[in-house]
Design an enzyme around this catalytic site. Structure first.
Site, PDB file in Angstrom:
ATOM      1  N   LYS A 137       0.622  -1.224   0.108  1.00 45.09           N
ATOM      2  CA  LYS A 137       0.218  -0.110   0.026  1.00 45.09           C
ATOM      3  C   LYS A 137       0.769   1.197  -0.027  1.00 45.09           C
ATOM      4  O   LYS A 137       0.732   2.155  -0.838  1.00 45.09           O
ATOM      5  CB  LYS A 137      -0.938   0.050   1.168  1.00 45.09           C
ATOM      6  CG  LYS A 137      -2.013   1.121   1.095  1.00 45.09           C
ATOM      7  CD  LYS A 137      -2.847   1.178   2.491  1.00 45.09           C
ATOM      8  CE  LYS A 137      -2.336   1.562   3.542  1.00 45.09           C
ATOM      9  NZ  LYS A 137      -3.161   1.498   4.659  1.00 45.09           N
ATOM     10  N   ASP A 151      -6.911   1.291   0.893  1.00 51.66           N
ATOM     11  CA  ASP A 151      -6.985   1.486   2.454  1.00 51.66           C
ATOM     12  C   ASP A 151      -8.072   1.081   3.084  1.00 51.66           C
ATOM     13  O   ASP A 151      -8.933   0.533   2.085  1.00 51.66           O
ATOM     14  CB  ASP A 151      -6.544   2.907   2.877  1.00 51.66           C
ATOM     15  CG  ASP A 151      -7.586   4.045   2.404  1.00 51.66           C
ATOM     16  OD1 ASP A 151      -8.496   3.490   1.343  1.00 51.66           O
ATOM     17  OD2 ASP A 151      -7.433   5.007   2.723  1.00 51.66           O
TER      18      ASP A 151
END
Length: 210
Positions: free
Chosen positions: A120, A138
Site C-alpha cells: 500500500k 486502504d
C-alpha cells in the site's frame, strides 16, 4: 456492474474533482515516503501536525540519519506506534543512503525492500511522487469499492486487482484519491451520507441512508 456504469461513476468523480491531491503534506518523494509510513493507523491531520516541524529540519535520508532515532521520536511522539515507525524510518533511510544514493526508488520492488514499506505504501509513493496509475487500497477504498458494487473483494489485494481490471485507463491515475476522499467525506463507515452523494443513483449498496 456494467462497464458503462463504471465509466459513468469515474466520469462523475472527475467532474467533481478534476485533480485530486493527497491530504498528506510533503515537499519531495522522500518526505512523502516518511509521511505515508507515519500515516499507518493514524490520521493525515495528525501526521501533518507532526511533520510540519519535522520537514523543516529533515528532507533527505541523510538528514534523517543525522537527526537520529531519538531525535525523530521527539517530533512524532503524538502519532500512534511511533516507536516502531521511528525504527523503520531510520532503517529505510540507511538503505536509501547506502544503496540508492539517497534517492527514493521509482519501482515497487525496490520500494518494498525498505523497512516499513508494504504494498500500500509503495503504491501511494508510486502514484503521488512518480505519477504511476497504482491503486493503494486502504480502509476507505476497500469500503467504498465494495459498497458501490465496483468490487466484491474480501481482501485489500483482491479489491486492488479487481479495480485495476475494471477502471477505464483514462481514470486510473486519480482513481485511488477519488475513492479515498469519497470514503472520508461522503461514504463514511458508520453513516454514509447517501442523500448528498452524487453517485447515489449508480450505487448498488442496499442499505442507503435516507
Amino acid at each position: 456492474m456494467t462497464p458503462a456504469k463504471i465509466s459513468e461513476i469515474f466520469r462523475r468523480f472527475q467532474e467533481h474533482n478534476p485533480k485530486p491531491q493527497t491530504e498528506l503534506e510533503y515537499t519531495n518523494p522522500y518526505t512523502l515516503l516518511v509521511a505515508v509510513t507515519l500515516s499507518a493507523q493514524a490520521t493525515d491531520v495528525g501526521v501533518n501536525k507532526a511533520t510540519k516541524t519535522l520537514f523543516k529540519v529533515v528532507d533527505t535520508p541523510q538528514k534523517m540519519l543525522d537527526l537520529g532515532e531519538e531525535g525523530l521520536k521527539g517530533y512524532i511522539k503524538t502519532i500512534g506506534l511511533y516507536n516502531a515507525k521511528a525504527k523503520n524510518i531510520m532503517a529505510a533511510a540507511t538503505i536509501l543512503v547506502d544503496e540508492f544514493e539517497g534517492q527514493v526508488p521509482s519501482n515497487r520492488e525496490d520500494l518494498e525492500r525498505l523497512a516499513g514499506v508494504g504494498r500500500k505504501t509503495a503504491n501511494v509513493v508510486l502514484n503521488v511522487a512518480f505519477g504511476e496509475p497504482t491503486m493503494a487500497v486502504d480502509t476507505h477504498i476497500f469500503r467504498v469499492s465494495n459498497r458501490l458494487g465496483l468490487t466484491a473483494g474480501k481482501t485489500p489485494l483482491a479489491v486492488e486487482l479487481q479495480l485495476e481490471k475494471i477502471i477505464p485507463t483514462e481514470y486510473r491515475l486519480h482513481a485511488h484519491h477519488w475513492l479515498i476522499l469519497h470514503g472520508r467525506y461522503i461514504c463514511k463507515a458508520r453513516k454514509p451520507d447517501c442523500p448528498n452523494c452524487f453517485l447515489a443513483d449508480l450505487c448498488e449498496f442496499p442499505d442507503k441512508t435516507k
